[in-house]
Design an enzyme around this catalytic site. Structure first.
Site, PDB file in Angstrom:
ATOM      1  N   ASP A 278     -14.092   9.005  27.097  1.00 12.44           N
ATOM      2  CA  ASP A 278     -14.133   7.296  27.516  1.00 12.44           C
ATOM      3  C   ASP A 278     -14.218   6.507  26.351  1.00 12.44           C
ATOM      4  O   ASP A 278     -14.627   6.780  25.385  1.00 12.44           O
ATOM      5  CB  ASP A 278     -15.699   7.391  28.246  1.00 12.44           C
ATOM      6  CG  ASP A 278     -15.995   6.192  29.106  1.00 12.44           C
ATOM      7  OD1 ASP A 278     -15.058   5.536  28.227  1.00 12.44           O
ATOM      8  OD2 ASP A 278     -16.895   6.075  28.318  1.00 12.44           O
TER       9      ASP A 278
ATOM     10  N   ARG B  38      -9.279   3.314  34.405  1.00 16.60           N
ATOM     11  CA  ARG B  38     -10.417   3.232  35.093  1.00 16.60           C
ATOM     12  C   ARG B  38     -10.457   1.660  35.570  1.00 16.60           C
ATOM     13  O   ARG B  38     -10.551   0.609  35.243  1.00 16.60           O
ATOM     14  CB  ARG B  38     -12.005   3.425  34.241  1.00 16.60           C
ATOM     15  CG  ARG B  38     -12.617   2.886  35.356  1.00 16.60           C
ATOM     16  CD  ARG B  38     -13.562   3.949  34.363  1.00 16.60           C
ATOM     17  NE  ARG B  38     -14.904   2.838  34.578  1.00 16.60           N
ATOM     18  CZ  ARG B  38     -16.230   2.212  34.075  1.00 16.60           C
ATOM     19  NH1 ARG B  38     -16.844   3.985  33.348  1.00 16.60           N
ATOM     20  NH2 ARG B  38     -17.320   2.406  33.485  1.00 16.60           N
TER      21      ARG B  38
END
Length: 297
Positions: A89, A161
Site C-alpha cells: 500500500d 485504488r
C-alpha cells in the site's frame, strides 16, 4: 536462509502472469517478516503490506502520517523473506507526481512486486472511515502517469485504488476506474464495495484485473473466496486480519499475566520454541558453516 531465493524481477513476472490466470489470488497482510514466512509456508499466493497495519505497528492512526522511508523499509524487510510476490500500500504516493515517481522506484529497489496508489486527497485516511475526500480525476491520472513513467521493470504492477464509492456512488467509482485504466493502471482496486454485485459491475466496466479488500469491521461484506471468484475478482487482500488476531491474543495474554501473576496458564496457547525455530530455519544456519556459526538446537 537469510533472503528469498527467487529474485524480485521473477516474483514480479509471476504476479503479472498469475493475475491473468483466471484464478483468485489470496494475499494475507503480513504485519512483520516472520508472519510473511508463515503465509508462504501455508501456501497462499502472495503477501500484502497494509498501510493501516504499518501505521498501527508504529502506534499511529492511518491518516497519512507514515513516510515513504518507513513504508519502503518495512515492506522491503517483508519482501526479503518470501519467494511470493509482495504487494504494498503506497497511499497517495507520498506527495505530488515527482514524489509518486520516486515512490515507485524506491519500492522497486526494495524488492516489491507491485503497489497501489489511491485517489484520496493528501493526507489520506482509512478507506473504510467516513469523512474521506478524493482528488479530481485529472489529478489522479497525473499520479498514475508519473508512476508509469518512473517504472523501470515493466512487470512491476501498478494498481489504482479509488475511494469514490462513498462520495460519488458506484457509477462515479466506475467512471474513475475506466479513466485510471486509460492512464496506464495495471489493476483496479475499488475500495469499500458493498457486496458482490458491485464487484461484478466493476468487472464488467474494466478489462484489467481487479482487487477486493476484505477487511474486518469495514463497509464491505466479508465475501468468501468462491463468491469473489464468481464476481470476477482477480486478487483479494486480507490486510489487517493477522494483526487483529495477534493483538487480540496479546491483549488477552497480558490481562491473564497481570491477573494470575504467571504465564503458566498460557503456555499451551503459545507457539512452541520448536515451531518458532522451524519457521526461522535454524538447521539451515547451523549447517551453513558450523565452524563460524557453531551451535545445536
Amino acid at each position: 536462509m537469510l533472503h528469498a531465493r527467487t529474485p524480485a524481477h521473477a516474483r514480479r513476472a509471476a504476479l503479472r502472469e498469475a493475475l491473468h490466470s483466471g484464478e483468485l489470488l489470496r494475499f494475507p497482510g503480513a504485519f512483520n517478516p516472520l508472519s510473511a514466512v508463515l503465509i508462504t509456508e501455508l501456501g497462499f499466493d502472495g503477501v500484502y503490506v497494509s498501510g493501516a497495519v504499518l501505521s498501527a505497528d508504529l502506534a499511529l492512526p492511518d491518516i497519512g502520517l507514515t513516510t515513504l522511508t518507513e513504508v519502503a523499509s518495512r515492506a522491503g524487510q517483508i519482501a526479503r523473506v518470501t519467494d511470493l510476490p509482495t504487494l504494498v500500500d503506497a497511499d497517495t504516493g507520498f506527495g505530488e507526481p515527482m514524489s509518486v515517481a520516486r515512490t515507485v522506484q524506491t519500492l522497486e529497489d526494495a524488492g516489491l512486486a507491485g503497489c497501489h496508489l489511491e485517489d484520496q486527497v493528501n493526507p489520506k485516511r482509512c478507506g473504510h472511515l467516513d469523512g474521506k475526500a478524493v482528488v479530481p480525476i485529472a489529478e489522479m491520472v497525473r499520479r498514475i502517469g508519473a508512476a508509469v513513467a518512473a517504472r523501470r521493470d515493466e512487470n512491476f504492477v501498478l494498481c489504482a485504488r479509488t475511494d469514490a464509492r462513498a462520495l460519488e456512488g458506484l457509477d462515479g467509482a466506475i467512471e474513475r476506474a475506466r479513466a485510471y485504466v486509460d492512464a496506464g493502471a495495471d489493476m483496479i482496486f475499488p475500495e469499500a464495495m458493498a457486496d458482490a454485485a458491485e464487484f461484478e459491475a466493476v468487472r464488467r466496466a474494466v478489462d484489467v484485473p481487479i482487487l477486493a479488500n476484505m477487511t474486518e469491521f469495514g463497509k464491505s461484506e466479508l465475501l468468501t473466496a468462491d463468491t469473489l471468484h464468481s464476481a470476477g475478482v482477480n486478487l483479494v487482500i486480507y490486510p489487517v486480519t493477522l494483526l487483529r488476531l495477534a493483538m487480540g491474543a496479546v491483549e488477552d495474554g497480558l490481562r491473564r499475566l497481570l491477573a494470575d501473576g504467571t504465564q503458566a496458564g498460557l503456555v499451551d496457547r503459545m507457539q512452541t520454541r520448536a515451531r518458532l525455530y522451524e519457521l526461522l530455519d535454524y538447521p539451515a544456519y547451523n549447517s551453513f558453516d558450523t565452524n563460524i556459526f557453531n551451535f545445536r538446537i
